[in-house]
Design a protein around this motif. Structure first.
Motif, PDB file in Angstrom:
ATOM      1  N   LEU A 231      46.446  43.429  44.973  1.00  0.00           N
ATOM      2  CA  LEU A 231      44.974  43.411  45.044  1.00  0.00           C
ATOM      3  C   LEU A 231      44.486  43.348  46.495  1.00  0.00           C
ATOM      4  CD1 LEU A 231      45.147  42.740  41.966  1.00  0.00           C
ATOM      5  CD2 LEU A 231      43.154  41.284  42.339  1.00  0.00           C
ATOM      6  N   ALA A 232      43.281  43.828  46.702  1.00  0.00           N
ATOM      7  CA  ALA A 232      42.698  43.786  48.056  1.00  0.00           C
ATOM      8  C   ALA A 232      42.498  42.330  48.475  1.00  0.00           C
ATOM      9  CB  ALA A 232      41.368  44.519  48.064  1.00  0.00           C
ATOM     10  N   LYS A 233      42.675  42.085  49.774  1.00  0.00           N
ATOM     11  CA  LYS A 233      42.630  40.730  50.306  1.00  0.00           C
ATOM     12  C   LYS A 233      41.315  40.007  49.990  1.00  0.00           C
ATOM     13  CE  LYS A 233      44.637  38.368  54.159  1.00  0.00           C
ATOM     14  NZ  LYS A 233      44.746  38.216  55.575  1.00  0.00           N
ATOM     15  N   ALA A 234      40.222  40.711  50.148  1.00  0.00           N
ATOM     16  CA  ALA A 234      38.905  40.094  49.923  1.00  0.00           C
ATOM     17  C   ALA A 234      38.745  39.669  48.467  1.00  0.00           C
ATOM     18  CB  ALA A 234      37.797  41.070  50.320  1.00  0.00           C
ATOM     19  N   LEU A 235      39.258  40.502  47.582  1.00  0.00           N
ATOM     20  CA  LEU A 235      39.164  40.203  46.159  1.00  0.00           C
ATOM     21  C   LEU A 235      40.025  38.982  45.819  1.00  0.00           C
ATOM     22  CD1 LEU A 235      37.864  41.180  43.570  1.00  0.00           C
ATOM     23  CD2 LEU A 235      39.821  42.701  43.215  1.00  0.00           C
ATOM     24  N   ILE A 236      41.206  38.928  46.435  1.00  0.00           N
ATOM     25  CA  ILE A 236      42.093  37.778  46.203  1.00  0.00           C
ATOM     26  C   ILE A 236      41.397  36.496  46.652  1.00  0.00           C
ATOM     27  CG2 ILE A 236      44.266  36.670  46.876  1.00  0.00           C
ATOM     28  CD1 ILE A 236      45.559  39.432  47.010  1.00  0.00           C
ATOM     29  N   THR A 237      40.810  36.530  47.844  1.00  0.00           N
ATOM     30  CA  THR A 237      40.131  35.340  48.378  1.00  0.00           C
ATOM     31  C   THR A 237      39.029  34.881  47.429  1.00  0.00           C
ATOM     32  OG1 THR A 237      40.563  36.247  50.555  1.00  0.00           O
ATOM     33  CG2 THR A 237      38.984  34.436  50.445  1.00  0.00           C
ATOM     34  N   GLU A 238      38.313  35.846  46.918  1.00  0.00           N
ATOM     35  CA  GLU A 238      37.198  35.539  46.018  1.00  0.00           C
ATOM     36  C   GLU A 238      37.707  34.887  44.720  1.00  0.00           C
ATOM     37  OE1 GLU A 238      34.285  38.304  43.438  1.00  0.00           O
ATOM     38  OE2 GLU A 238      34.657  38.988  45.489  1.00  0.00           O
ATOM     39  N   LYS A 239      38.745  35.485  44.150  1.00  0.00           N
ATOM     40  CA  LYS A 239      39.293  34.972  42.885  1.00  0.00           C
ATOM     41  C   LYS A 239      39.921  33.596  43.082  1.00  0.00           C
ATOM     42  CE  LYS A 239      40.312  39.364  40.567  1.00  0.00           C
ATOM     43  NZ  LYS A 239      39.963  39.267  39.139  1.00  0.00           N
ATOM     44  N   VAL A 240      40.641  33.416  44.170  1.00  0.00           N
ATOM     45  CA  VAL A 240      41.282  32.131  44.422  1.00  0.00           C
ATOM     46  C   VAL A 240      40.214  31.044  44.562  1.00  0.00           C
ATOM     47  CG1 VAL A 240      42.652  30.794  46.089  1.00  0.00           C
ATOM     48  CG2 VAL A 240      43.406  33.090  45.408  1.00  0.00           C
ATOM     49  N   ALA A 241      39.128  31.368  45.273  1.00  0.00           N
ATOM     50  CA  ALA A 241      38.044  30.399  45.455  1.00  0.00           C
ATOM     51  C   ALA A 241      37.450  30.006  44.104  1.00  0.00           C
ATOM     52  CB  ALA A 241      36.973  30.976  46.369  1.00  0.00           C
ATOM     53  N   LEU A 242      37.271  31.000  43.241  1.00  0.00           N
ATOM     54  CA  LEU A 242      36.696  30.741  41.919  1.00  0.00           C
ATOM     55  C   LEU A 242      37.566  29.765  41.127  1.00  0.00           C
ATOM     56  CD1 LEU A 242      34.706  31.554  39.543  1.00  0.00           C
ATOM     57  CD2 LEU A 242      36.506  33.172  38.887  1.00  0.00           C
ATOM     58  N   TRP A 243      38.898  29.988  41.160  1.00  0.00           N
ATOM     59  CA  TRP A 243      39.774  29.150  40.326  1.00  0.00           C
ATOM     60  C   TRP A 243      40.083  27.805  40.958  1.00  0.00           C
ATOM     61  CZ3 TRP A 243      39.740  29.634  35.410  1.00  0.00           C
ATOM     62  CH2 TRP A 243      39.334  30.860  34.887  1.00  0.00           C
ATOM     63  N   LEU A 244      40.035  27.740  42.276  1.00  0.00           N
ATOM     64  CA  LEU A 244      40.127  26.418  42.928  1.00  0.00           C
ATOM     65  C   LEU A 244      38.961  25.567  42.428  1.00  0.00           C
ATOM     66  CD1 LEU A 244      40.903  27.426  46.627  1.00  0.00           C
ATOM     67  CD2 LEU A 244      42.327  25.903  45.233  1.00  0.00           C
ATOM     68  N   ASP A 245      37.816  26.220  42.331  1.00  0.00           N
ATOM     69  CA  ASP A 245      36.606  25.542  41.902  1.00  0.00           C
ATOM     70  C   ASP A 245      36.686  25.131  40.424  1.00  0.00           C
ATOM     71  OD1 ASP A 245      33.981  24.686  42.601  1.00  0.00           O
ATOM     72  OD2 ASP A 245      33.232  26.273  41.271  1.00  0.00           O
ATOM     73  N   GLN A 246      37.090  26.076  39.583  1.00  0.00           N
ATOM     74  CA  GLN A 246      37.184  25.794  38.147  1.00  0.00           C
ATOM     75  C   GLN A 246      38.127  24.626  37.849  1.00  0.00           C
ATOM     76  OE1 GLN A 246      35.825  27.414  35.239  1.00  0.00           O
ATOM     77  NE2 GLN A 246      34.364  28.145  36.742  1.00  0.00           N
ATOM     78  N   LEU A 247      39.197  24.527  38.595  1.00  0.00           N
ATOM     79  CA  LEU A 247      40.181  23.471  38.358  1.00  0.00           C
ATOM     80  C   LEU A 247      39.887  22.208  39.175  1.00  0.00           C
ATOM     81  CD1 LEU A 247      42.595  23.713  36.347  1.00  0.00           C
ATOM     82  CD2 LEU A 247      41.631  25.891  36.965  1.00  0.00           C
ATOM     83  N   GLY A 248      38.803  22.235  39.931  1.00  0.00           N
ATOM     84  CA  GLY A 248      38.409  21.043  40.694  1.00  0.00           C
ATOM     85  C   GLY A 248      39.359  20.711  41.832  1.00  0.00           C
ATOM     86  N   ILE A 249      39.927  21.735  42.498  1.00  0.00           N
ATOM     87  CA  ILE A 249      40.881  21.460  43.570  1.00  0.00           C
ATOM     88  C   ILE A 249      40.512  22.180  44.876  1.00  0.00           C
ATOM     89  CG2 ILE A 249      42.920  20.765  42.242  1.00  0.00           C
ATOM     90  CD1 ILE A 249      43.791  23.697  42.181  1.00  0.00           C
ATOM     91  N   ASN A 250      39.210  22.430  45.067  1.00  0.00           N
ATOM     92  CA  ASN A 250      38.748  23.025  46.327  1.00  0.00           C
ATOM     93  C   ASN A 250      39.298  22.294  47.546  1.00  0.00           C
ATOM     94  OD1 ASN A 250      36.991  25.161  45.677  1.00  0.00           O
ATOM     95  ND2 ASN A 250      35.588  23.657  44.795  1.00  0.00           N
ATOM     96  N   HIS A 251      39.220  20.967  47.466  1.00  0.00           N
ATOM     97  CA  HIS A 251      39.606  20.141  48.607  1.00  0.00           C
ATOM     98  C   HIS A 251      41.110  20.200  48.894  1.00  0.00           C
ATOM     99  CE1 HIS A 251      40.251  17.851  44.986  1.00  0.00           C
ATOM    100  NE2 HIS A 251      40.947  16.947  45.653  1.00  0.00           N
ATOM    101  N   LEU A 252      41.893  20.786  47.963  1.00  0.00           N
ATOM    102  CA  LEU A 252      43.344  20.838  48.165  1.00  0.00           C
ATOM    103  C   LEU A 252      43.834  22.209  48.619  1.00  0.00           C
ATOM    104  CD1 LEU A 252      44.429  18.969  44.900  1.00  0.00           C
ATOM    105  CD2 LEU A 252      44.286  18.013  47.209  1.00  0.00           C
TER     106      LEU A 252
END
Ligand code: ADP
Ligand code: MG
Length: 367
Positions: A110-131
């Motif tokens: 996948l394109a890098k920008a898309l990966i960054t976006e998706k990873v941010a979304l799931w960090l958020d969904q799982l409550g682990i942004n800070h990690l």
């Protein structure tokens, strides 16, 4: 549920050194459902999950995924990429949390920008942004499992396979993660096979429940069916039916049976089984209501339930937030009560109480 099948297996078997580890004549997982696989340790739950994920070389049988045959021993990469698996012990790469979550998407190019976006979304969904930038090896068990779940969800799999993902966690963490997985599943409707030995977890997440024992699926149905109408004493025991009695149909009229379970003791049950049938009775502890015994000379019925027995209290066991009351009605009976009920009824071992339950609450199995 009328959803179409996502996956179907037929004649699934795993045999190792002459020992049959798994035999599943047929099983269908419906699109969008959570199928909980419930069973004691060693029942074959993980073996089944691994077989469905084509992770066991010795598997025989046929697997159909979206109407296409999949070679169980040599699945295509395309098929593998439609699955995501989360195990009890998170298997994380020795890098950061964000890199772990991104790994599957990177493999898929996948394109890098898309990966960054998706990873941010799931960090958020799982409550682990800070990690996000923490090294995976420094995570607690709960944090590591959140990362594993994010890594699975981020792939938007067609089938999510969860093998006891909460079993190694402490209770508050387990409950938090159960809620997150429930919410995400409701939102995404990702088809999920959820393996657990914990019936409350199966009840919380499962749309349907398959009970496994000794390498076989012994019952499959809605949670309601499994928990109130088990097909055998083994399933009854495993789903928390506390009262299991053997008896004989002593009277039958209009679909209601009276079942003799002890001398002079008959239980009314909604069952059409004919006179003389040997049966097993199952009664959930939640179905039993305890009342104060009627005072001497009082004729008025304290309850409309068909079954009313004066019972001796034999044992009171604290049971989570409730109490489990063992009773002797001339036959053993188990009830749950809350603390206020315990106090109002002044329950104590050696005391007497009126135990009542409906004829429709009794599940009858012919023997
Ligand atoms: P569960 O996940 O329900 O606890 P498993 O699927 O892990 O149970 O195991 C089911 C049974 O199969 C167990 O008796 C286990 O010892 C056995 N088993 C699993 N894998 C293998 C193997 N590779 N070789 C031999 N026996 C195995
Ligand atoms: Mg297992």
């Amino acid at each position: 549920m009328d959803a179409p099948p996502l996956l179907t297996v037929q004649d699934l078997r795993i045999q190792i050194d002459g020992r049959l580890l798994l035999t599943v004549p047929s099983l269908t997982i419906l699109r969008g459902e959570v199928l909980a696989v419930l069973g004691p340790n060693g029942a074959g739950k993980s073996t089944l999950l691994q077989a469905l994920a084509c992770l066991r070389e010795s598997t025989t049988g046929t697997l159909t995924f979206e109407e296409q045959r999949v070679d169980l021993r040599a699945p295509t990469l395309e098929f593998r990429r439609r699955l995501a698996v989360v195990f009890q012990e998170p298997l994380l790469f020795d890098t950061t949390v964000a890199e772990n979550i991104a790994s599957g998407l990177q493999l898929r190019g996948l394109a890098k920008a898309l990966i960054t976006e998706k990873v941010a979304l799931w960090l958020d969904q799982l409550g682990i942004n800070h990690l996000a930038h923490r090294q995976a090896r420094t995570l607690s068990g709960g944090e590591a499992q959140r990362t594993s779940l994010a890594r699975a969800f981020v792939l938007s799999p067609d089938l999510l396979l969860l093998d006891e993902p909460f079993s190694a966690l402490d209770t508050p963490t387990r409950e938090a993660l159960l809620e997150i997985v429930h919410r995400v599943q409701q939102h995404t409707r990702v088809t999920t096979l959820f393996v657990t030995h914990d019936r409350l977890e199966a009840l919380r997440l499962g749309n349907r429940v398959a009970v496994m024992d000794k390498g076989e699926i012994v019952q499959i149905g809605t949670a309601e069916e499994i928990f109130s109408q088990p097909v055998s004493e083994t399933v009854a025991n495993f789903v928390g039916i506390e009262t299991i009695l053997r008896g004989t149909v002593a009277c039958q009229s209009d679909g209601f049976a009276e079942i003799g379970v002890a001398p002079e003791k008959r239980i009314a049950a909604a069952s059409p089984l004919p006179l003389g049938t040997e049966v097993t009775l199952c009664l959930r502890p939640e179905e039993v209501t305890l009342l104060a015994p009627p005072a001497e000379g009082v004729l008025e019925q304290p309850s409309s339930a068909r079954n009313q027995f004066l019972a001796g209290v034999t044992r009171i066991i604290p049971w989570g937030l409730a109490y489990k009351i063992h009773l002797d009605c001339g036959f053993p009976l188990v009830a749950f009560v809350t603390r206020p009920s315990l106090e109002v009824l002044n329950l104590r071992a050696g005391g007497t109480v009126l135990a009542t339950f409906k004829a429709t609450a009794v599940h009858v199995l012919p023997r």
